[in-house]
Every structure is written in structure tokens, then in C-alpha cells.
Motif scaffolding. Structure first.
Motif, PDB file in Angstrom:
ATOM      1  N   MET A 146       0.638  -1.196   0.000  1.00 31.05           N
ATOM      2  CA  MET A 146      -0.063   0.059  -0.062  1.00 31.05           C
ATOM      3  C   MET A 146       0.781   1.145   0.004  1.00 31.05           C
ATOM      4  O   MET A 146       0.707   2.231  -0.626  1.00 31.05           O
ATOM      5  N   TYR A 168       2.240   2.054  -3.446  1.00 29.25           N
ATOM      6  CA  TYR A 168       1.376   2.783  -4.301  1.00 29.25           C
ATOM      7  C   TYR A 168       1.169   4.180  -3.903  1.00 29.25           C
ATOM      8  O   TYR A 168       1.024   5.200  -4.548  1.00 29.25           O
ATOM      9  N   PHE A 169       1.090   4.458  -2.596  1.00 35.73           N
ATOM     10  CA  PHE A 169       0.919   5.868  -1.978  1.00 35.73           C
ATOM     11  C   PHE A 169       2.042   6.574  -2.630  1.00 35.73           C
ATOM     12  O   PHE A 169       1.611   7.741  -3.057  1.00 35.73           O
ATOM     13  N   ARG A 202      -4.631   8.147   4.229  1.00 35.70           N
ATOM     14  CA  ARG A 202      -4.099   7.090   3.662  1.00 35.70           C
ATOM     15  C   ARG A 202      -5.275   6.343   3.075  1.00 35.70           C
ATOM     16  O   ARG A 202      -5.474   5.436   2.124  1.00 35.70           O
ATOM     17  N   TYR A 236      -6.973   6.756  -0.136  1.00 35.44           N
ATOM     18  CA  TYR A 236      -6.038   6.166  -1.266  1.00 35.44           C
ATOM     19  C   TYR A 236      -6.293   4.595  -1.508  1.00 35.44           C
ATOM     20  O   TYR A 236      -5.792   4.211  -2.571  1.00 35.44           O
ATOM     21  N   ILE A 287      -7.933   3.773  -4.634  1.00 39.83           N
ATOM     22  CA  ILE A 287      -7.379   3.960  -5.741  1.00 39.83           C
ATOM     23  C   ILE A 287      -6.071   2.917  -5.951  1.00 39.83           C
ATOM     24  O   ILE A 287      -5.754   2.204  -6.977  1.00 39.83           O
ATOM     25  N   ALA A 288      -5.687   2.623  -4.710  1.00 41.34           N
ATOM     26  CA  ALA A 288      -4.557   1.481  -4.888  1.00 41.34           C
ATOM     27  C   ALA A 288      -5.174   0.095  -5.231  1.00 41.34           C
ATOM     28  O   ALA A 288      -4.499  -0.662  -6.089  1.00 41.34           O
ATOM     29  N   THR A 333      -4.361  -2.342  -8.374  1.00 38.19           N
ATOM     30  CA  THR A 333      -4.022  -3.845  -8.558  1.00 38.19           C
ATOM     31  C   THR A 333      -4.632  -4.448  -9.361  1.00 38.19           C
ATOM     32  O   THR A 333      -4.373  -5.459  -9.931  1.00 38.19           O
ATOM     33  N   LEU A 339      -3.815  -4.150 -12.759  1.00 39.14           N
ATOM     34  CA  LEU A 339      -2.480  -4.918 -13.108  1.00 39.14           C
ATOM     35  C   LEU A 339      -2.912  -6.239 -13.269  1.00 39.14           C
ATOM     36  O   LEU A 339      -2.480  -6.979 -14.253  1.00 39.14           O
ATOM     37  N   GLU A 344       6.155   4.196 -41.416  1.00 35.00           N
ATOM     38  CA  GLU A 344       6.005   3.949 -39.765  1.00 35.00           C
ATOM     39  C   GLU A 344       5.962   2.797 -39.374  1.00 35.00           C
ATOM     40  O   GLU A 344       4.915   1.827 -39.814  1.00 35.00           O
ATOM     41  N   TYR A 381      -2.329   4.813 -43.675  1.00 35.84           N
ATOM     42  CA  TYR A 381      -2.314   5.168 -42.291  1.00 35.84           C
ATOM     43  C   TYR A 381      -3.788   5.410 -41.914  1.00 35.84           C
ATOM     44  O   TYR A 381      -4.077   5.713 -40.716  1.00 35.84           O
TER      45      TYR A 381
END
Lengths: 246, 369
Positions: A3, A6-7, B3, B6, B9-10, B14, B17, B57, B128
């Protein structure tokens, strides 16, 4: 642990973006009008004693520059105002076309300037010199008989004997002597906290002005003589008169 | 407190990803042979472009290499891509016909005819604005995935093709050398498509009489010259045929989408094939098609997206009358009223666009011959 990582990444990103408080964003908007109404491609338009429509109106703008005293801040070297593909509906015509210029140095500018057409240096080059994302790479906008880009294209139909808007007309401009510059004489404030904009309206009927009258599209439906620039001169000057801004 | 804000968002990060790591290329893991014994030594390939040509290109993740092109060349000519091993890309894109099939519309392995004519692939790396007559596919990499599974083309599936490639010693070697993969399990449709795209990017035609004339190595005959001058509106005293606005130099196309007046319709909804408008759903674009190159045009009859014209004479009859009226017919389609001589001169010029010198290049020829 994860965590925290990321912060820090996030904080870093925020920090990067917030660093730019000495710049702001600026939008240049173009709208096409005909007789004061938004211009929609293909719609019948009252002309003189006959109707026309417009299918194509596009042009290069170059050296798009903010001016503050002797200082000049170039926003872009070249852009292409393409009403032909934008104005297919009334909504799109009302919105117009936006060019967004980011990270412009903050300040109070006296105005904005741009040319209609291509600067002599680039006009001395061929489309193959430019990457595909540069509007100057468009080989369809180059005319070798002129050794020049086609600066502006304006085309459509007029009502023929069959009652349809079926007879074609087109006017192309180009060559170095026909480059014209337009100045937006208006204070423009670039501020990091809010983006500013200038909107330019282009009155298409003005493009056809010939003295106090409108020229006869029926009898002069195509201008395409590389040696006879006089009719073109009238049109490029009309481009300048066709612009109003707010 | 800060914290906590966030955390969502974290977690989004994840999750995203996670999503990306899930979309591995589809491979079949029923087999896996190590390929590390085969030398991987990629050599960059620089195509020999005429100086008049635009910048080629190439996507950053698919640079041209000698072995990448070689793999693409094999895949392009190999009927293994079709369900019944009867057809390859080259069946509809014949090298000697400028990579067209010389049919009005193409027919796939099941004998089902499509609605559009096969397109020339020369100088396709410069397209293109999008591929196909309607520009509906953006890149050669995306395009190369499609014919294999198209029911009116190769009517196969990559699930079927990939294991065949993986079990072939020839393709094991070609894939290893092209992309440095370490095991046959890494062979994928995405890599196959990349290789085909590399091969297509080097299909360059730039050695016609027209190119030679531009370089001062050839002089037009009187007819060819008249045709050239008309085509490019070079002389105010000779009729302007306006062709160059759409078929512009040096590729003889500006790759824009235009309605050149093939169908006489009074309502934009009535075109037999909506073309560009069918893809982008803008009715103003109905009946518009991508301007095709005129390079090698003498080799690619019949003409237009539906192959409606058998000869160049028929094409010029069409242009002579300015095409048929439809509301969005391009204004650059002018009623030319060409004389027979003027038509013949234009045709003579169109013949100077022929160049098949690429047929003698080893990296372009059918590798199975």
C-alpha cells in the motif's frame, strides 16, 4: 508495505502534475456558419437567386501564436481546421472544432495570431517529409502544378436543371503570396487554475463576396488555373473577413 | 485518514494490473518443445524506399527484421492457415496481380462469395487512415488476425492453426528466429499476425515508368505525357482530369474516403454498400470508400470495391460523365466529357504505373516454390 508503495507512486504523480503552476491550458475553437446559422454539410443553403450546398470546407492554420508586446509564444506550427468531417450534424456544427494547447506559459497576452495556409518554409517541402500525424503529410492537399499545398478547400454543389443540388463547384487556394494572417485582438489570460479559450466563427457566405455582390458560382464553378491567381486573391482575403471572434 | 482515501485507488491499480496480466496471448499448452538450441540473432531490415515515398511508420513493438519478414512470408503463402488446407492469403492476393485476385468479389474456401473485391497490397504499409475499403481496421497486425477465422475467407480458427504451427519443425525454427521465443508454447496468433504484418510492410512498388520518369530515368511517350498532365492538372491549356486530388502522388492515393459517384441514389440510406458510413455510422459518409492506389492498375481488373467495371475504358467512361448523382458525390468529381483520345492518353499514363519488379525479390516471392 504494498500500500505504501502505491501511496508514494501516487504522491509522486500528483507532485509532478502540480509542479506546472507556471503554465495553463488554452483552447482555440472554430465554428462554421452560413448566413449566421451553424453550417451543416449537405444542407441546402440560400445563395443568390439559386441554392447551393457545401460538402467540403477545410484549411490549414499555421504559426498559431500568442502575442504579448514583442514576445511571441508559439502554440503550434500547423493545424488543420476540418469542417468537412466535423460538421455532419447540427450538434457538431454548434460545438465546432477545438484545438487544445496545453502547458502554455501563464500571463496576460494582447492577442493571438495565425495564418491561413502553410508557412513558406513548410510550403517548400513535400508531404512525404512529414509523419502521418502531421496534417502536412496529407498528399491529397498538395498540388505540384503550384509547387504548393492547397491552403484551403471549399466545395459543394449548386442546383442544376434536374432540380437536384447536383452540379459541382470547388475553389482551392494556395501558393506563398496568398498566405494571409488573422489577428485576434483581444486580451487572453493564461492561468494555471482555469483554462481559457477563444472561439472563432467563420461566416461562409462572406467567402463568396465580390465587391458588394456575391460571385456567380454557376458560371465560375472551378478555379483551377495555376497562372491566374486573381480570383484566388479575392477568396483568401475573404477568409480574413469571414472570421469573427469572442 | 489520508491513507484511507487512497486505498480504493490502490485497489483499482492492483485490479488493473491483475487484468492486464490475465490477457495472455491464447496459446495451446498441450505441447511444449524447447527451442533454445536454435540461434536467435535478429537482424534489422531496412526496406529500399524510393526517395519520393512517405516515411514508413513501423509500430515500436514490431520492428522489421529479416527473420520476422521471412516468417510472415511463409505464413502468407501457406494454405495451413485455411480449414481444408486449400487456400492461403496469396490465393486472394496473388503477387503477380499486384496482390489482388482479379475477381469482382472474392470467394473463400467454402465457395461463398463476399461482397467486396480483394485489394492490392502494394505499399500497404503506408495506409495510415485504416485498412479495407471502409477503413474499419486500423493496423496490419489487427487485420492479419481476421482472414483465418472469416467464414467467407479461410474459415478456420487460430485454436486449430497454432498447434499445427507449433508441431512443424519449419515453423518452430521460423518463430524462434523471428521472435526469440524459447518454447513452442509461446507460438501465438499474435506473433503470427506480427510476422504477416512485417511481410506486408515490405511489399513496396516504386519502380514503375512513372517513378523512373520522376527520377529522370525514363521519358514519357507523347500519349503518356498528355495523360500525366491531365491526371495531375499540370497545364491550364490541357483539360484537367482532377484525378490527382484523390489519387495523389506518390502512392496514387491519399487514403481518404470518398464517394466517386458509382451509385445513383437520391437518399444517403440507399447505397447498396454503405462503405465508410456502415462502419462509422455517419450517414454523410455512406457510399464513401477508401481511395485505392492506382499503382499496378493495369494488372488488377475488374475495378472498384465491387468489381463492377471490367476495363479501364469503362472506368474512364464513368469519370468522363462525372459519375452518377448522389447527394454526397465528391465535388471533385467533375463532368469531364473526355474525347476518345483523351481517354486513351489517360489509360496510357495509367499503364506507366505498372511495376512488378518486387516479384524477383527473394523475401517477397512464394517461399514454397
Amino acid at each position: 508495505m504494498k500500500m505504501k508503495k502505491y501511496f508514494f507512486i501516487l504522491m509522486g504523480m500528483l507532485l509532478l502534475t502540480s509542479c506546472k503552476d507556471d503554465t495553463g491550458d488554452f483552447t482555440l475553437n472554430f465554428k462554421a456558419l452560413y448566413d449566421g446559422e451553424p453550417l451543416v454539410m449537405l444542407e441546402a443553403l440560400e445563395y443568390t437567386n439559386y441554392d447551393i450546398n457545401i460538402l467540403e470546407s477545410d484549411f490549414y492554420i499555421s504559426d498559431i501564436t500568442l502575442i504579448k508586446g514583442d514576445e511571441r509564444v508559439e502554440l503550434a506550427a500547423i493545424d488543420f481546421v476540418d469542417f468537412s468531417s466535423n460538421n455532419f450534424s447540427i450538434d457538431r456544427a454548434e460545438e465546432g472544432i477545438d484545438f487544445n494547447y496545453l502547458e502554455v506559459p501563464v500571463g496576460t497576452y494582447d492577442g493571438l495570431e495565425f495564418s491561413i495556409g502553410v508557412q513558406p518554409e513548410e510550403n517548400g517541402m513535400l508531404p512525404n517529409a512529414f509523419e502521418s500525424n502531421n496534417p502536412l503529410s496529407n498528399s491529397g492537399n498538395y498540388w505540384s502544378a503550384w509547387d504548393s499545398y492547397i491552403f484551403a478547400k471549399l466545395a459543394g454543389n449548386y442546383r442544376g436543371d434536374d432540380g437536384n443540388l447536383s452540379e459541382t463547384w470547388f475553389f482551392h487556394t494556395g501558393t506563398d503570396p496568398l498566405l494571409r494572417t488573422f489577428t485576434v485582438d483581444k486580451e487572453i489570460i493564461i492561468d494555471p487554475s482555469e483554462s481559457s479559450s477563444v472561439s472563432i466563427s467563420m461566416e461562409h457566405k462572406v467567402l463568396f463576396q465580390d465587391g458588394g455582390d456575391y460571385f456567380d458560382i454557376e458560371t465560375n464553378s472551378i478555379n483551377h488555373d495555376p497562372t491566374n491567381l486573381a480570383p484566388l486573391e479575392m477568396i483568401v482575403n475573404n477568409y480574413i473577413s469571414s472570421f469573427t471572434f469572442d | 485518514m489520508k491513507r484511507i482515501t487512497y486505498i480504493p485507488i490502490a485497489s483499482i491499480l492492483t485490479i488493473s494490473l491483475f487484468i492486464t496480466s490475465c490477457s495472455e496471448p491464447i496459446t495451446t499448452d498441450s505441447f511444449s518443445t524447447s527451442l533454445t538450441d536454435i540461434v536467435y540473432d535478429p537482424v534489422e531490415f531496412t526496406p529500399n524506399l524510393p526517395s519520393s515515398f512517405p516515411i514508413l511508420e513501423v509500430p515500436e513493438d514490431n520492428p522489421l527484421t529479416v527473420d520476422g519478414i521471412k516468417l510472415g512470408q511463409h505464413l502468407f503463402f501457406d494454405p495451413v492457415l485455411s480449414a481444408d488446407s486449400t487456400m492461403s492469403c496469396a490465393s486472394c492476393h496473388l503477387p503477380e496481380a499486384s496482390f489482388t485476385d482479379q475477381l469482382a468479389v472474392s470467394t473463400g474456401i467454402d465457395g461463398i462469395a463476399g461482397t467486396r473485391s480483394s485489394m492490392s497490397l502494394v505499399n500497404i504499409g503506408f495506409a495510415y487512415t485504416g485498412l479495407f475499403w471502409d477503413g474499419s481496421v486500423q493496423t496490419l497486425e489487427e487485420q492479419a488476425l481476421l482472414p483465418v477465422e472469416d467464414p467467407i475467407e479461410l474459415h478456420n480458427s487460430w485454436m486449430n492453426v497454432v498447434p499445427k504451427l507449433g508441431s512443424s519443425p519449419l515453423y518452430q525454427e521460423l518463430f524462434r528466429k523471428a521472435f526469440g521465443i524459447e518454447s513452442t508454447s509461446e507460438i501465438s496468433k499474435e506473433l503470427a499476425a506480427k510476422a504477416i504484418a512485417q511481410y506486408e510492410r515490405v511489399l513496396i512498388s516504386g519502380n514503375s515508368k512513372y517513378d523512373k520518369e520522376e527520377r529522370g530515368e525514363y521519358f514519357y511517350s507523347e500519349e503518356e505525357n498528355e495523360g500525366f498532365v491531365m491526371f495531375f492538372d499540370e497545364d491550364p491549356d490541357i483539360l484537367d482530369a482532377e484525378c490527382f486530388h484523390c489519387h495523389s502522388a506518390p502512392l496514387l492515393t491519399d487514403n481518404s474516403f470518398r464517394n466517386n459517384g458509382l451509385d445513383a441514389v437520391s437518399d444517403l440510406a440507399d447505397f447498396a454498400d454503405l462503405g465508410r458510413g456502415g462502419f462509422n455510422e455517419i450517414s454523410l459518409d455512406n457510399g464513401k470508400f477508401r481511395v485505392p492506389t492506382l499503382r499496378n492498375i493495369a494488372l488488377t481488373a475488374p475495378y472498384m470495391h465491387d468489381g463492377r467495371f471490367q476495363t479501364l475504358e469503362e472506368v474512364l467512361d464513368h469519370y468522363s460523365m462525372g459519375g452518377h448523382f448522389s447527394p454526397n458525390r465528391d465535388p471533385e468529381m467533375v463532368k469531364l466529357d473526355l474525347t476518345e483520345d483523351q481517354k486513351q492518353n489517360l489509360i496510357a499514363f495509367l499503364h506507366t504505373l505498372t511495376d512488378t519488379s518486387y516479384l524477383s525479390l527473394e523475401h517477397i516471392q512464394n517461399p514454397f516454390n
